[in-house]
Design a protein around this motif. Structure first.
Motif, PDB file in Angstrom:
ATOM      1  N   TYR A   1      16.335  38.903  17.242  1.00 22.60           N
ATOM      2  CA  TYR A   1      14.954  38.664  16.452  1.00 22.60           C
ATOM      3  C   TYR A   1      15.016  39.150  15.353  1.00 22.60           C
ATOM      4  CZ  TYR A   1       9.761  38.602  16.003  1.00 22.60           C
ATOM      5  OH  TYR A   1       8.750  38.301  15.541  1.00 22.60           O
ATOM      6  N   GLU A   2      14.344  38.687  14.425  1.00 25.29           N
ATOM      7  CA  GLU A   2      14.027  39.469  12.893  1.00 25.29           C
ATOM      8  C   GLU A   2      12.470  39.217  12.769  1.00 25.29           C
ATOM      9  OE1 GLU A   2      15.342  39.159   8.130  1.00 25.29           O
ATOM     10  OE2 GLU A   2      16.467  38.297   9.888  1.00 25.29           O
ATOM     11  N   LYS A   3      12.144  40.318  12.446  1.00 25.90           N
ATOM     12  CA  LYS A   3      10.604  40.166  11.874  1.00 25.90           C
ATOM     13  C   LYS A   3      10.172  39.651  10.737  1.00 25.90           C
ATOM     14  CE  LYS A   3       6.459  42.886  13.009  1.00 25.90           C
ATOM     15  NZ  LYS A   3       5.722  44.346  13.486  1.00 25.90           N
TER      16      LYS A   3
ATOM     17  N   CYS B   1      -0.743  34.080   2.748  1.00 18.44           N
ATOM     18  CA  CYS B   1       0.066  35.273   2.631  1.00 18.44           C
ATOM     19  C   CYS B   1       1.632  34.984   2.892  1.00 18.44           C
ATOM     20  CB  CYS B   1      -0.396  36.283   3.718  1.00 18.44           C
ATOM     21  SG  CYS B   1      -2.119  36.799   3.614  1.00 18.44           S
ATOM     22  N   LEU B   2       1.930  33.862   3.628  1.00 19.40           N
ATOM     23  CA  LEU B   2       3.362  33.867   3.885  1.00 19.40           C
ATOM     24  C   LEU B   2       3.975  32.779   3.060  1.00 19.40           C
ATOM     25  CD1 LEU B   2       2.944  33.468   7.926  1.00 19.40           C
ATOM     26  CD2 LEU B   2       3.968  35.478   6.543  1.00 19.40           C
ATOM     27  N   ILE B   3       3.386  31.870   2.583  1.00 21.07           N
ATOM     28  CA  ILE B   3       4.039  30.813   1.901  1.00 21.07           C
ATOM     29  C   ILE B   3       4.827  31.050   0.527  1.00 21.07           C
ATOM     30  CG2 ILE B   3       2.542  29.900  -0.016  1.00 21.07           C
ATOM     31  CD1 ILE B   3       3.626  27.519   2.767  1.00 21.07           C
ATOM     32  N   LYS B   4       4.562  32.109   0.117  1.00 20.45           N
ATOM     33  CA  LYS B   4       5.329  32.669  -1.336  1.00 20.45           C
ATOM     34  C   LYS B   4       6.704  32.937  -0.733  1.00 20.45           C
ATOM     35  CE  LYS B   4       1.231  34.126  -3.622  1.00 20.45           C
ATOM     36  NZ  LYS B   4       0.390  35.229  -4.106  1.00 20.45           N
ATOM     37  N   ASP B   5       6.794  33.601   0.358  1.00 15.98           N
ATOM     38  CA  ASP B   5       8.114  34.051   0.961  1.00 15.98           C
ATOM     39  C   ASP B   5       8.782  32.885   1.677  1.00 15.98           C
ATOM     40  OD1 ASP B   5       7.843  36.577   0.059  1.00 15.98           O
ATOM     41  OD2 ASP B   5       6.944  37.306   1.655  1.00 15.98           O
ATOM     42  N   PHE B   6       8.249  31.933   2.661  1.00 16.78           N
ATOM     43  CA  PHE B   6       8.646  31.198   3.154  1.00 16.78           C
ATOM     44  C   PHE B   6       8.068  29.938   2.791  1.00 16.78           C
ATOM     45  CE2 PHE B   6       7.906  34.927   5.804  1.00 16.78           C
ATOM     46  CZ  PHE B   6       9.404  35.670   5.855  1.00 16.78           C
ATOM     47  N   PRO B   7       8.412  29.134   1.947  1.00 20.25           N
ATOM     48  CA  PRO B   7       7.853  27.748   1.523  1.00 20.25           C
ATOM     49  C   PRO B   7       8.179  26.756   2.267  1.00 20.25           C
ATOM     50  CG  PRO B   7       9.747  28.350   0.248  1.00 20.25           C
ATOM     51  CD  PRO B   7       9.297  29.640   0.762  1.00 20.25           C
ATOM     52  N   GLU B   8       9.019  26.919   3.185  1.00 21.12           N
ATOM     53  CA  GLU B   8       9.105  25.828   4.387  1.00 21.12           C
ATOM     54  C   GLU B   8       8.102  25.684   5.495  1.00 21.12           C
ATOM     55  OE1 GLU B   8      11.960  29.469   5.582  1.00 21.12           O
ATOM     56  OE2 GLU B   8      10.983  28.700   3.685  1.00 21.12           O
TER      57      GLU B   8
ATOM     58  N   LEU C   1       4.316  29.963  13.868  1.00 23.08           N
ATOM     59  CA  LEU C   1       4.981  30.208  12.837  1.00 23.08           C
ATOM     60  C   LEU C   1       6.005  30.974  12.901  1.00 23.08           C
ATOM     61  CD1 LEU C   1       1.799  30.747  10.382  1.00 23.08           C
ATOM     62  CD2 LEU C   1       2.976  28.354  10.852  1.00 23.08           C
ATOM     63  N   ASP C   2       6.143  32.018  13.753  1.00 19.92           N
ATOM     64  CA  ASP C   2       7.308  33.037  13.908  1.00 19.92           C
ATOM     65  C   ASP C   2       8.279  32.297  14.387  1.00 19.92           C
ATOM     66  OD1 ASP C   2       8.852  35.397  13.878  1.00 19.92           O
ATOM     67  OD2 ASP C   2       7.532  36.165  15.760  1.00 19.92           O
ATOM     68  N   TYR C   3       8.239  31.362  15.392  1.00 17.61           N
ATOM     69  CA  TYR C   3       9.213  30.626  16.167  1.00 17.61           C
ATOM     70  C   TYR C   3       9.850  29.740  15.223  1.00 17.61           C
ATOM     71  CZ  TYR C   3      11.550  27.411  19.042  1.00 17.61           C
ATOM     72  OH  TYR C   3      12.537  26.453  19.776  1.00 17.61           O
ATOM     73  N   TYR C   4       9.189  28.902  14.331  1.00 22.72           N
ATOM     74  CA  TYR C   4       9.834  28.210  13.466  1.00 22.72           C
ATOM     75  C   TYR C   4      10.820  28.663  12.275  1.00 22.72           C
ATOM     76  CZ  TYR C   4      10.111  24.472   9.739  1.00 22.72           C
ATOM     77  OH  TYR C   4      10.523  23.613   8.943  1.00 22.72           O
ATOM     78  N   LEU C   5      10.209  30.128  11.992  1.00 31.24           N
ATOM     79  CA  LEU C   5      11.315  30.915  11.128  1.00 31.24           C
ATOM     80  C   LEU C   5      12.297  31.544  11.840  1.00 31.24           C
ATOM     81  CD1 LEU C   5       8.345  32.850   9.036  1.00 31.24           C
ATOM     82  CD2 LEU C   5       9.638  31.070   8.406  1.00 31.24           C
ATOM     83  N   GLN C   6      12.112  31.836  13.068  1.00 31.31           N
ATOM     84  CA  GLN C   6      13.186  32.382  13.825  1.00 31.31           C
ATOM     85  C   GLN C   6      14.538  31.411  13.976  1.00 31.31           C
ATOM     86  OE1 GLN C   6      13.666  35.455  14.613  1.00 31.31           O
ATOM     87  NE2 GLN C   6      11.699  36.065  14.093  1.00 31.31           N
TER      88      GLN C   6
END
Length: 523
Positions: free
Chosen positions: A394-396, A441-448, A506-511
């Protein structure tokens, strides 16, 4: 040796529409008819044109469509006593419907002849013969439904047999034996149908109601007894407790009893979709426990079951679920074993031995959380995040430090601090506001994350969750245009539980997309 065939007559649009709380619009009726034709049933009973304007209009409207497999049938009663066939409104309405097939019902039970119709037994036979002959003379194929046949047979078998003979001699192509009050049991259906079959020349059908909970079994026993025509409705909807469910009958006849049933070669694979569509059009909630097509029909929860199914699916599955358009599911719960976790991990591309100690520890944590109000069979992806943490892969990506929600005087405002960014957002409700602020907050780092949408939101209130008194459970479903997944949160605060479910989703999708895909590709 060629398979024998069973004709299917679907009466969803007539008998099914008589179910309490079901009311099809004309557009709905056309949609259902097209679904049934695509399925490949032989007959679609479109309604009773003499009973209401909507059914009458349906027969006019359906002529604008080309049906590949099914014949449209109009329903009606035999002529009234003391009225000639050409003067009878019910028979006339069938002719006006301009169909190839008429389904005509008449009295079989002496009780109905004497006390409801109030005529003689001889006159009832004449009514049946006249009505069928009249429609045959006008070029229609006639299916005669012998109403209350099994009840009538029990009281006067000789007269019930006379009705069958008279209907056949008058030109009925099929005589359908109806268990109209649903009170007959399977062993009786078999004995009576077989008895009638051995003494009749006409093709027999069966029409069962579910008042004793045996309509499907009764239909199958009718076939064993010699019937070659089966009537029923999609999902078993109908009067009182419903009709025989064709969604259960059709695959049983085709896959277990060896009959040709549907005209479409891939008709069986359409069953689940047709079932779901009819639920939607009828305004009813799908039954997750419905045999063959229900969401839980091939769902395995107990660890022993999951382990066995992964070794050999036949261990706990009576057919391949894909044959009827369904799919196997293994859920994560307090009853799960490590095999359940292994199955889910394989779906996202990870192969882990079920004896892995880290899996056992993850399972222990999952079961502890379930005792506090979580239900991971509803939101397995939240459980998978626990597993990924325990496995050390897992990565935070999301670090939520602070949140606050203001929800008063029609204002829903959220402030969050995530990944060292602070954002505020106003939404149509508190959960919507938090979702917007989180994404900012998140979209700039994770546009997906732009692709991720919330598709369902459910709250289970205090007192409903077992072994708890004050917690709420929030389950949220997400979709990225290709896949669905569900996560959940449990708290004494519905807002906090919602935020937990949101962050997990959202976390699951990024993982899966940022951590696991590169990891698996490198393997």
């Amino acid at each position: 040796m060629a398979k024998k065939s069973i004709e299917i007559l679907d009466t969803t649009l007539r008998d099914g529409a008589q179910a309490a709380s079901v009311s099809f619009t004309l557009r709905d009726k056309v949609k259902v008819a097209l679904l049934l034709d695509g399925l490949g049933v032989d007959y679609i009973e479109g309604g009773w044109p003499g009973s209401n304007p909507k059914d009458y209009e349906f027969f006019r409207e359906i002529k604008n469509y080309h049906l590949k497999n099914s014949k449209i049938a109009a329903f009606g009663s035999t002529r009234r006593k003391d009225v000639k066939p050409d003067k009878d409104s019910s028979l006339s309405s069938i002719l006006e419907a301009d169909v190839e097939v008429a389904v005509l019902f008449g009295k079989t039970w002496t009780l109905h002849v004497k006390e409801i119709l109030r005529t003689t037994l001889e006159d009832n036979l004449a009514i049946i013969a006249d009505s069928i002959q009249f429609l045959r003379d006008h070029g229609l194929e006639v299916i005669f439904d012998a109403e209350h046949f099994y009840q009538g047979f029990k009281e006067d078998p000789e007269y019930a047999l006379q009705v069958v003979k008279v209907a056949g001699d008058a030109g009925a192509r099929v005589v359908t034996l109806a268990d109209t009050n649903g009170g007959t049991l399977p062993h009786e259906i078999l004995e009576i149908t077989k008895y009638v079959h051995e003494r009749s020349k006409v093709k027999l059908g069966v029409h069962m109601h579910n008042d004793s909970g045996t309509a499907v079994a009764n239909s199958l026993m009718g076939v064993v007894g010699g019937a070659r025509h089966v009537q029923g409705t999609i999902n078993g909807i109908g009067e009182r407790t419903g009709n025989a469910d064709l969604v259960q009958i059709i695959p049983s006849l085709a896959l277990k009893m060896g009959y040709n049933v549907l005209k479409e070669s891939d008709g069986l694979r359409k069953l689940r979709n047709v079932s779901a569509s009819v639920y939607e059009l009828s305004g009813l909630h799908p039954n997750p426990f419905q045999p063959y097509v229900g969401d839980n029909a091939f769902t395995h929860k107990a660890g022993v079951h999951a382990d066995a199914v992964m070794k050999n699916t036949r261990a706990y599955e009576h057919i391949d679920p894909s044959l009827i358009g369904n799919a196997r599911k293994v859920v994560i719960s307090e009853l799960a074993g490590t095999s359940n976790l292994v199955n889910y991990l394989e779906r996202i591309g990870l192969k882990v031995e079920k004896k892995e100690e880290k899996l056992k520890h993850a399972l222990k944590l999952i079961k502890e959380l379930e005792s506090r109000g979580y239900s991971f069979d509803l939101a397995p992806e939240s459980a998978l995040l626990i597993v990924l943490r325990e496995l050390g892969i897992y990565e935070k990506f999301i670090d939520l430090k602070y949140w606050k929600v203001i929800n008063e005087n029609g204002l829903a405002l959220a402030v969050v601090k995530v990944n060292s960014r602070v954002e505020a957002a106003e939404g149509s409700g508190p959960v919507h506001a938090v979702d917007i602020a989180l994404r900012r907050c998140l979209i700039k780092d994770f546009p997906e994350l732009e692709r991720v949408k919330l598709t369902d939101y459910r709250v289970i209130l205090p007192g409903v969750i077992k072994n708890t008194e004050s917690v709420v459970r929030v389950t949220i479903e997400f979709n990225d245009g290709e896949k669905n997944w569900r996560t959940e949160g449990v708290s004494t605060s519905v807002i906090e539980a919602s935020i937990m479910a949101l962050v997990d989703g959202l976390d699951y999708y990024l993982q899966v997309n940022k951590k696991l895909k590169p990891l698996i590709a490198n393997d």
